[in-house]
Design an enzyme around this catalytic site. Structure first.
Site, mmCIF file in Angstrom:
data_model
loop_
_atom_site.group_PDB
_atom_site.id
_atom_site.type_symbol
_atom_site.label_atom_id
_atom_site.label_comp_id
_atom_site.label_asym_id
_atom_site.label_seq_id
_atom_site.Cartn_x
_atom_site.Cartn_y
_atom_site.Cartn_z
ATOM 1 N N ASP A 8 60.388 40.353 1.758
ATOM 2 C CA ASP A 8 60.424 40.751 3.161
ATOM 3 C C ASP A 8 61.410 39.847 3.879
ATOM 4 O O ASP A 8 61.314 38.618 3.794
ATOM 5 C CB ASP A 8 59.038 40.616 3.808
ATOM 6 C CG ASP A 8 58.053 41.660 3.292
ATOM 7 O OD1 ASP A 8 58.464 42.557 2.532
ATOM 8 O OD2 ASP A 8 56.864 41.566 3.651
ATOM 9 N N ASP A 129 52.005 53.672 6.186
ATOM 10 C CA ASP A 129 51.264 52.434 6.453
ATOM 11 C C ASP A 129 50.105 52.784 7.369
ATOM 12 O O ASP A 129 50.313 53.342 8.458
ATOM 13 C CB ASP A 129 52.178 51.408 7.116
ATOM 14 C CG ASP A 129 53.468 51.188 6.339
ATOM 15 O OD1 ASP A 129 53.395 51.145 5.094
ATOM 16 O OD2 ASP A 129 54.528 51.078 6.958
#
Length: 245
Positions: A8, A129
């Protein structure tokens, strides 16, 4: 099972979050490229790169790092974050990225997904998500009233080959993957499923495999040493390593 180690990216740094909370961001590795090379050496064929800045702003912010990893490793790069139009999709795919993830765009602009899938096929994935069963967008900063399963079915009907599912409550928590929603997804959609969030052990991977989940993203468990990537890949078997040109 295909295993995708994750990086990330926030302000060019390798970070991890807890439950998608940007306030919990902490650096977990010194250099993104060297981290990617380490994953490659362990036997990975794919890498999952998330542009967290892009997810927040809606425009690619860490693309040069992403392109460098695609250029200077043999890894197939899967990336998402701020990719919300055809020009950006094309730009990524023309610069060495193997697969682009559409997240917020899938929710807000399903026509874009349809168009992208028609042009690029399985090089397009959709990231779903969810928090309490409902989809979140804009880097998990915006909640919706859209059910994750309904969106997955809509995306599968549009011809999407891969759905990446993250239960936000599991992300970065090392509490095990979200087995119930993944089992529901496996029952109701036929496209490839990628599990993300909470995976903490080889046993978790074995359970996901028993649910016929085709791929899994590994994040915090790699950085803490809870999962040895080389060992996990030996268990998972041959990884798909044909890199798109």
């Amino acid at each position: 099972m295909i295993l995708l180690p994750a990086i990330d990216l926030l302000d060019g740094r390798c970070v991890r979050l807890r439950r998608g909370d940007f306030g919990t961001a902490h650096q977990v590795a010194a250099d993104p490229l060297e981290t990617a090379r380490r994953f490659q050496k362990a036997g990975a064929a794919w890498i999952h790169l998330v542009d967290l800045d892009g997810a927040k702003t809606g425009s690619a912010q860490n693309r040069e790092i992403i392109f460098r990893i695609a250029r200077e490793t043999s890894l197939q790069v899967e990336t998402g974050g701020g990719i919300r139009d055809m020009d950006t999709i094309a730009f990524y795919l023309q610069n060495g990225v193997s697969r682009v993830i559409l997240g917020s765009a899938a929710l807000e602009n399903p026509q874009l997904v349809q168009k992208a899938v028609e042009k690029y096929g399985d090089r397009i994935a959709v990231g779903i998500d969810a928090k309490d069963g409902m989809v979140s967008a804009q880097g998990w900063l915006s909640d919706t009233n859209v059910n994750y399963l309904a969106l997955a079915q809509k995306m599968a009907a549009a011809g999407v080959s891969w759905i990446i599912f993250t239960d936000i409550s599991k992300d970065g928590m090392m509490s095990g993957p979200a087995l119930t929603p993944l089992a529901r997804l496996r029952k109701h959609v036929s496209c490839g499923l990628v599990a993300s969030g909470g995976i903490r052990s080889l046993e978790d991977l074995k359970v996901l495999d028993s649910l016929s989940v085709e791929a899994a993203i590994l994040g915090k468990a790699l950085y803490t040493g809870a999962i040895d990537l080389a060992k996990a890949i030996r268990w998972a078997g041959p990884q798909q390593n044909k890199k798109n040109s």
